[in-house]
Design a protein around this motif. Structure first.
Motif, mmCIF file in Angstrom:
data_model
loop_
_atom_site.group_PDB
_atom_site.id
_atom_site.type_symbol
_atom_site.label_atom_id
_atom_site.label_comp_id
_atom_site.label_asym_id
_atom_site.label_seq_id
_atom_site.Cartn_x
_atom_site.Cartn_y
_atom_site.Cartn_z
ATOM 1 N N SER A 512 0.851 -1.307 -0.132
ATOM 2 C CA SER A 512 -0.061 0.088 -0.133
ATOM 3 C C SER A 512 0.828 1.348 0.045
ATOM 4 N N GLU A 513 0.525 2.302 -0.579
ATOM 5 C CA GLU A 513 1.150 3.449 -0.784
ATOM 6 C C GLU A 513 1.080 4.378 0.635
ATOM 7 N N GLY A 514 1.958 4.610 1.299
ATOM 8 C CA GLY A 514 2.053 5.419 2.375
ATOM 9 C C GLY A 514 2.392 4.377 3.560
ATOM 10 N N LEU A 515 2.258 4.987 4.756
ATOM 11 C CA LEU A 515 2.557 4.263 6.051
ATOM 12 C C LEU A 515 1.419 3.397 6.747
ATOM 13 N N LEU A 516 0.217 3.587 6.105
ATOM 14 C CA LEU A 516 -0.867 2.916 6.599
ATOM 15 C C LEU A 516 -1.294 1.722 5.557
ATOM 16 N N PRO A 517 -0.950 0.398 5.968
ATOM 17 C CA PRO A 517 -1.276 -0.643 5.070
ATOM 18 C C PRO A 517 -2.902 -0.798 4.965
ATOM 19 N N ALA A 518 -3.385 -1.006 3.670
ATOM 20 C CA ALA A 518 -4.620 -1.269 3.511
ATOM 21 C C ALA A 518 -5.191 -2.702 4.118
ATOM 22 N N GLU A 519 -6.364 -2.770 4.176
ATOM 23 C CA GLU A 519 -7.096 -3.960 4.790
ATOM 24 C C GLU A 519 -6.709 -5.265 4.184
ATOM 25 N N GLN A 520 -6.517 -5.103 2.886
ATOM 26 C CA GLN A 520 -6.154 -6.341 2.080
ATOM 27 C C GLN A 520 -4.865 -6.254 1.623
ATOM 28 N N ALA A 521 -3.804 -5.329 2.262
ATOM 29 C CA ALA A 521 -2.528 -5.389 1.713
ATOM 30 C C ALA A 521 -1.716 -6.828 2.122
ATOM 31 N N PRO A 522 -0.790 -7.132 1.298
ATOM 32 C CA PRO A 522 -0.234 -8.506 1.395
ATOM 33 C C PRO A 522 0.281 -8.696 2.827
ATOM 34 N N ALA A 523 0.182 -9.948 3.482
ATOM 35 C CA ALA A 523 0.774 -10.523 4.452
ATOM 36 C C ALA A 523 1.769 -11.469 4.315
ATOM 37 N N TRP A 524 3.022 -11.173 4.013
ATOM 38 C CA TRP A 524 3.968 -12.215 3.783
ATOM 39 C C TRP A 524 4.633 -12.883 5.045
ATOM 40 N N PRO A 525 4.704 -14.155 5.027
ATOM 41 C CA PRO A 525 5.577 -14.821 6.200
ATOM 42 C C PRO A 525 7.037 -14.108 6.197
ATOM 43 N N MET A 526 7.346 -13.687 7.384
ATOM 44 C CA MET A 526 8.510 -12.989 7.415
ATOM 45 C C MET A 526 9.775 -13.606 6.803
ATOM 46 N N ASP A 527 9.813 -14.920 6.719
ATOM 47 C CA ASP A 527 11.045 -15.590 6.218
ATOM 48 C C ASP A 527 11.483 -15.148 4.695
ATOM 49 N N THR A 528 10.096 -14.668 4.096
ATOM 50 C CA THR A 528 10.208 -14.486 2.550
ATOM 51 C C THR A 528 10.963 -13.201 2.513
ATOM 52 N N VAL A 529 10.931 -12.186 3.307
ATOM 53 C CA VAL A 529 11.657 -11.024 2.951
ATOM 54 C C VAL A 529 12.948 -10.997 2.635
ATOM 55 N N ARG A 530 13.947 -11.804 2.967
ATOM 56 C CA ARG A 530 15.341 -11.592 2.599
ATOM 57 C C ARG A 530 15.344 -11.951 0.995
ATOM 58 N N ASN A 531 14.766 -13.310 0.553
ATOM 59 C CA ASN A 531 14.850 -13.398 -0.714
ATOM 60 C C ASN A 531 14.252 -12.363 -1.631
ATOM 61 N N ARG A 532 13.029 -11.814 -1.442
ATOM 62 C CA ARG A 532 12.206 -10.877 -2.196
ATOM 63 C C ARG A 532 13.105 -9.557 -2.097
ATOM 64 N N LEU A 533 14.148 -9.113 -1.347
ATOM 65 C CA LEU A 533 14.800 -8.110 -1.293
ATOM 66 C C LEU A 533 15.808 -8.133 -2.113
ATOM 67 N N LEU A 534 16.496 -9.372 -2.024
ATOM 68 C CA LEU A 534 17.751 -9.888 -3.108
ATOM 69 C C LEU A 534 17.152 -9.794 -4.346
ATOM 70 N N GLU A 535 15.891 -10.492 -4.814
ATOM 71 C CA GLU A 535 15.395 -10.743 -6.045
ATOM 72 C C GLU A 535 15.261 -9.115 -6.762
ATOM 73 N N ALA A 536 14.562 -8.223 -5.757
ATOM 74 C CA ALA A 536 14.205 -6.885 -6.246
ATOM 75 C C ALA A 536 15.420 -6.043 -6.707
ATOM 76 N N PHE A 537 16.550 -6.131 -5.702
ATOM 77 C CA PHE A 537 17.323 -5.001 -5.933
ATOM 78 C C PHE A 537 18.720 -5.818 -6.466
ATOM 79 N N SER A 538 18.847 -6.897 -6.868
ATOM 80 C CA SER A 538 20.004 -7.533 -7.369
ATOM 81 C C SER A 538 20.020 -7.300 -8.970
ATOM 82 N N PRO A 539 21.178 -7.380 -9.764
ATOM 83 C CA PRO A 539 21.101 -7.090 -10.902
ATOM 84 C C PRO A 539 20.441 -7.759 -11.809
ATOM 85 N N ALA A 540 20.415 -9.118 -11.414
ATOM 86 C CA ALA A 540 19.602 -9.826 -12.564
ATOM 87 C C ALA A 540 18.107 -9.633 -12.420
ATOM 88 N N ALA A 541 17.763 -8.958 -11.291
ATOM 89 C CA ALA A 541 16.150 -8.472 -11.273
ATOM 90 C C ALA A 541 15.991 -7.067 -11.854
#
Length: 542
Positions: A512-541
């Motif tokens: 969601s845009e801003g600091l207030l998540p929408a009611e239906q904003a994604p709710a990821w398991p915390m263990d997925t954050v590392r790989n999502r960060l790497l995928e989003a910001f690494s050159p291959a991505a």
């Protein structure tokens, strides 16, 4: 006259003996039927007929070695079940889960270390000795109680057997009729804890097989996090910042407007924010499980998993940043003793409470206010001109219980060595006063969360240049006395940056845009954050 006195004495002794025996039976009955969750205890919870008390009585009537063996087994089960119930009561109040004998054994050692830091070694050892005596006392009392009951039952075997068999028939009648008053709760408690311990053992074996399997283990540094090159990346954990702060009306009426106002302030200053939810592996406490989960990309929901992780070769998020050229930091103001696991994480620098050089007074358990922690990071690391970019994992603790006194935000130029906070640290009611009223506890919790969030936003506004990226998240939901009864373990997460390219890289996340998540904003398991960060910001991505 002498016979009359003797008769009265015998009658009095008989009455005392009978009363004592009745008390023992009542105590055993209470142990068998009392719920293991304090919130469930009510008068109706004692209107049950426990099968366990009837079977125990029958076992105590059996003669010889069989009877002795069954009595010893009954003593062990009664004592172990009693300890499990008391441990459950504490674990449910603090961690919102049942006690697990395999996973929670470490809490004894952690508690001893905490007591040593708070009360000194001698007092801590004395309390530990008292706890050991209490556990031993439970086994002894269970033995003596069943021995007394056995004497009572065997004084009239036929009458005892008739009463027990009648009770057993009544229980079977209730059970066949589908009545919930036919209780097997004590058996189910022991079975559940045995099953949990066994499953935890199996889970640990499986975890050890996968802990070193990681697709990023051998990825070269020049293929990692290229889209963040030159930027300071701060991963900020906010203590006890759970979804309840946004969902529970008592909190949301203050915190939601704060986030909305802060979103507007960030936007006006040229900063962007995106928000969602993460599901934490823990609740109520044991924050390091959440930290390890996010940093490792594995689900670390127990101490045994944590210990297995920290003895593995798996590269954590900070090690991958380090491989890509960042100077990596851990900022841990709650750490006042050695942190053995720190060696596994491999930070270039660990700032514990002493390393942050705070000269002010502590806020009860909280060693220093969040504003000082962030100001110290800015002073010791970000102010340096010729340096590598930093990646820091930061644990902010002003929102840690007992939530009194609560710091107030001051001008950043006045923070200094922290002594300016002395008046704040001495203000407000003591924990003993606050914790007499649950409504007051919740009010203080809300204020503490407001302070932590306001401090982070102020830091972003004051120091948020083009090269600052903040990932702000809660570590876990607060304890059940704050959240109420809920199985939800979600925590808010916010990404803040001035660079539009950073936000573009995470567009697919659908936060969601801003600091207030929408009611239906994604709710990821915390263990997925590392790989999502790497995928989003690494050159291959890119």
């Amino acid at each position: 006259m002498f016979r009359s006195n003797t008769a009265r004495q015998n009658s009095s002794r008989s009455f005392i003996r009978s009363t004592f025996q009745a008390f023992i039976i009542l105590a055993i009955f209470i142990v068998l039927v009392i719920p293991n969750d304090i919130r469930w205890i009510s008068a109706t919870e004692f209107l049950y007929l426990p099968l366990e008390i009837l079977l125990t009585g029958i076992f105590l009537l059996l003669p010889g070695r069989i009877g002795l063996t069954l009595r010893i087994i009954a003593v062990l089960l009664l004592a172990i079940g009693s300890i499990c119930k008391m441990a459950d009561m504490a674990a449910l109040q603090i961690f919102s889960r049942l006690f697990n004998p395999l996973l929670d054994a470490h809490l004894l050692g952690d508690g001893l270390h905490l007591l040593q830091g708070s009360l000194g070694k001698i007092a801590a050892l004395a309390i530990a000795a008292l706890l050991a005596l209490a556990v031993g006392g439970i086994f002894l009392l269970s033995y003596l109680a069943l021995a007394r009951i056995q004497v009572l039952l065997q004084s009239s075997r036929s009458t005892s057997m008739v009463l027990l068999l009648t009770g057993l028939l009544c229980w079977m009648g209730l059970w066949l009729a589908g009545s919930q008053r036919a209780s097997l709760s004590f058996y189910h408690l022991l079975a559940e804890h045995t099953s949990d311990a066994f499953n935890s053992f199996v889970d640990l074996k499986a975890f050890r097989k996968i802990v070193d399997i990681d697709s990023y283990s051998n990825t070269p540094g020049d293929q990692l996090l290229g889209a963040l090159q030159g930027k300071d990346v701060l991963v900020i954990f906010v203590e006890s910042y759970g979804r309840t702060a946004l969902d529970k009306p008592d909190f949301a009426t203050n915190i939601r407007p704060l986030l909305e106002k802060s979103s507007a302030e960030l936007a006006a200053a040229g900063l962007s924010a995106r928000s969602a939810y993460l599901t934490s592996p823990t609740a109520g406490g044991i924050s390091w499980l959440a930290h390890a989960t996010l940093m490792s990309g594995l689900w670390i929901n127990s101490q045994v998993r944590y210990d297995s992780l920290t003895s593995s070769e798996r590269p954590t998020l900070n090690r991958l940043f380090q491989r890509a050229g960042w100077r990596t930091l851990a900022v841990q103001p709650a750490h006042t003793m050695d942190w053995p696991a720190g060696a596994y994480f491999g930070y270039d620098k660990i700032y514990s409470a002493g390393d942050l050089d705070y000269k002010g007074k502590p806020f009860n358990w909280v060693t220093m206010p969040d504003q000082y922690t962030l100001a110290a990071l800015q002073k010791y690391e970000r102010q340096t001109i010729a340096r590598a970019p930093i990646m820091a994992e930061i644990a902010l603790i002003s929102s840690h219980a007992p939530w009194t006194p609560i710091p107030e935000l001051i001008d950043w130029s006045q923070v200094g060595d922290g002594s300016i906070f002395n008046a704040q640290a001495s203000a407000g009611d003591s924990p003993e006063v606050v914790w007499q009223d649950n409504a007051r506890i919740q009010q203080q919790y809300r204020k503490a969360i407001e302070y932590s969030l306001a401090t982070i936003i102020s830091f972003a506004l004051h120091y948020g240049d083009e090269n600052l990226v903040l990932l702000v998240l809660g570590d876990h939901q607060p304890a059940p006395l704050v959240t109420g009864e809920t199985a939800n373990r979600d925590v808010p997460v916010h990404l803040i940056s001035r660079d539009a390219k950073v936000m573009a890289a995470v567009q697919a996340w659908q936060w969601s845009e801003g600091l207030l998540p929408a009611e239906q904003a994604p709710a990821w398991p915390m263990d997925t954050v590392r790989n999502r960060l790497l995928e989003a910001f690494s050159p291959a991505a890119e």
